[in-house]
Design a protein around this motif. Structure first.
Motif, PDB file in Angstrom:
ATOM      1  N   MET A 153      38.112  30.483  40.029  1.00 35.74           N
ATOM      2  CA  MET A 153      39.252  30.867  40.807  1.00 35.74           C
ATOM      3  C   MET A 153      40.092  31.910  40.071  1.00 35.74           C
ATOM      4  O   MET A 153      40.647  32.805  40.690  1.00 35.74           O
ATOM      5  N   LEU A 154      40.168  31.784  38.753  1.00 37.83           N
ATOM      6  CA  LEU A 154      40.933  32.742  37.962  1.00 37.83           C
ATOM      7  C   LEU A 154      40.318  34.136  38.035  1.00 37.83           C
ATOM      8  O   LEU A 154      41.037  35.137  38.080  1.00 37.83           O
ATOM      9  N   GLY A 155      38.987  34.210  38.115  1.00 42.04           N
ATOM     10  CA  GLY A 155      38.318  35.502  38.218  1.00 42.04           C
ATOM     11  C   GLY A 155      38.653  36.228  39.511  1.00 42.04           C
ATOM     12  O   GLY A 155      38.860  37.444  39.518  1.00 42.04           O
ATOM     13  N   LEU A 156      38.711  35.489  40.613  1.00 45.46           N
ATOM     14  CA  LEU A 156      39.079  36.101  41.895  1.00 45.46           C
ATOM     15  C   LEU A 156      40.533  36.545  41.907  1.00 45.46           C
ATOM     16  O   LEU A 156      40.873  37.617  42.414  1.00 45.46           O
ATOM     17  N   TRP A 157      41.400  35.731  41.325  1.00 46.16           N
ATOM     18  CA  TRP A 157      42.809  36.070  41.274  1.00 46.16           C
ATOM     19  C   TRP A 157      43.027  37.334  40.442  1.00 46.16           C
ATOM     20  O   TRP A 157      43.765  38.238  40.846  1.00 46.16           O
ATOM     21  N   SER A 158      42.384  37.407  39.292  1.00 44.61           N
ATOM     22  CA  SER A 158      42.561  38.582  38.437  1.00 44.61           C
ATOM     23  C   SER A 158      41.918  39.820  39.062  1.00 44.61           C
ATOM     24  O   SER A 158      42.441  40.927  38.924  1.00 44.61           O
ATOM     25  N   ALA A 182      41.757  40.415  42.293  1.00 44.34           N
ATOM     26  CA  ALA A 182      42.683  40.831  43.348  1.00 44.34           C
ATOM     27  C   ALA A 182      43.896  41.544  42.763  1.00 44.34           C
ATOM     28  O   ALA A 182      44.340  42.571  43.298  1.00 44.34           O
ATOM     29  N   CYS A 183      44.427  41.025  41.677  1.00 44.07           N
ATOM     30  CA  CYS A 183      45.568  41.682  41.022  1.00 44.07           C
ATOM     31  C   CYS A 183      45.180  43.058  40.504  1.00 44.07           C
ATOM     32  O   CYS A 183      45.941  44.023  40.645  1.00 44.07           O
ATOM     33  N   LEU A 184      44.010  43.160  39.910  1.00 40.97           N
ATOM     34  CA  LEU A 184      43.534  44.452  39.415  1.00 40.97           C
ATOM     35  C   LEU A 184      43.365  45.441  40.559  1.00 40.97           C
ATOM     36  O   LEU A 184      43.736  46.614  40.439  1.00 40.97           O
ATOM     37  N   LEU A 185      42.827  44.985  41.678  1.00 36.90           N
ATOM     38  CA  LEU A 185      42.660  45.857  42.844  1.00 36.90           C
ATOM     39  C   LEU A 185      44.011  46.374  43.337  1.00 36.90           C
ATOM     40  O   LEU A 185      44.166  47.577  43.590  1.00 36.90           O
ATOM     41  N   VAL A 186      44.988  45.496  43.443  1.00 40.23           N
ATOM     42  CA  VAL A 186      46.315  45.909  43.901  1.00 40.23           C
ATOM     43  C   VAL A 186      46.929  46.913  42.930  1.00 40.23           C
ATOM     44  O   VAL A 186      47.463  47.950  43.343  1.00 40.23           O
ATOM     45  N   LEU A 187      46.845  46.636  41.641  1.00 39.27           N
ATOM     46  CA  LEU A 187      47.412  47.549  40.653  1.00 39.27           C
ATOM     47  C   LEU A 187      46.714  48.907  40.659  1.00 39.27           C
ATOM     48  O   LEU A 187      47.368  49.948  40.532  1.00 39.27           O
ATOM     49  N   LEU A 242      33.239  44.501  41.795  1.00 37.42           N
ATOM     50  CA  LEU A 242      32.174  43.940  40.955  1.00 37.42           C
ATOM     51  C   LEU A 242      32.670  42.704  40.197  1.00 37.42           C
ATOM     52  O   LEU A 242      31.932  41.741  40.020  1.00 37.42           O
ATOM     53  N   TRP A 243      33.912  42.751  39.736  1.00 35.25           N
ATOM     54  CA  TRP A 243      34.511  41.618  39.031  1.00 35.25           C
ATOM     55  C   TRP A 243      34.526  40.381  39.938  1.00 35.25           C
ATOM     56  O   TRP A 243      34.179  39.276  39.520  1.00 35.25           O
ATOM     57  N   ALA A 244      34.913  40.564  41.203  1.00 34.19           N
ATOM     58  CA  ALA A 244      34.937  39.450  42.150  1.00 34.19           C
ATOM     59  C   ALA A 244      33.526  38.956  42.457  1.00 34.19           C
ATOM     60  O   ALA A 244      33.307  37.755  42.611  1.00 34.19           O
ATOM     61  N   ALA A 245      32.563  39.884  42.531  1.00 36.26           N
ATOM     62  CA  ALA A 245      31.181  39.478  42.789  1.00 36.26           C
ATOM     63  C   ALA A 245      30.646  38.618  41.651  1.00 36.26           C
ATOM     64  O   ALA A 245      29.947  37.628  41.879  1.00 36.26           O
ATOM     65  N   VAL A 246      30.987  38.969  40.426  1.00 33.27           N
ATOM     66  CA  VAL A 246      30.565  38.155  39.279  1.00 33.27           C
ATOM     67  C   VAL A 246      31.257  36.797  39.313  1.00 33.27           C
ATOM     68  O   VAL A 246      30.643  35.772  39.016  1.00 33.27           O
TER      69      VAL A 246
END
Length: 53
Positions: free
Chosen positions: A1-6, A8-13, A36-40
């Motif tokens: 869950m932390l990977g998806l959250w980070s 999403a934050c990276l995408l917004v930034l 790619l981060w979310a896919a992993v």
């Protein structure tokens, strides 16, 4: 869950930074990084019992 959250934050930034400073039409491939981060982060994990020792 932390990977998806980070991711999403990276995408917004990145989107905010590209709209504010950069040129979105030229630098849009940068947005592939959080995708790619979310896919992993979403890839299936092996269970603890099936891991080799």
């Amino acid at each position: 869950m932390l990977g998806l959250w980070s991711a999403a934050c990276l995408l917004v930034l990145l989107v905010v930074g590209l709209l504010w400073v950069g040129d979105l039409s030229l630098q849009w491939p940068v947005l592939a990084v959080p995708v790619l981060w979310a896919a992993v982060a979403l890839r299936p994990r092996r269970s603890e019992s099936t891991r080799p020792r």
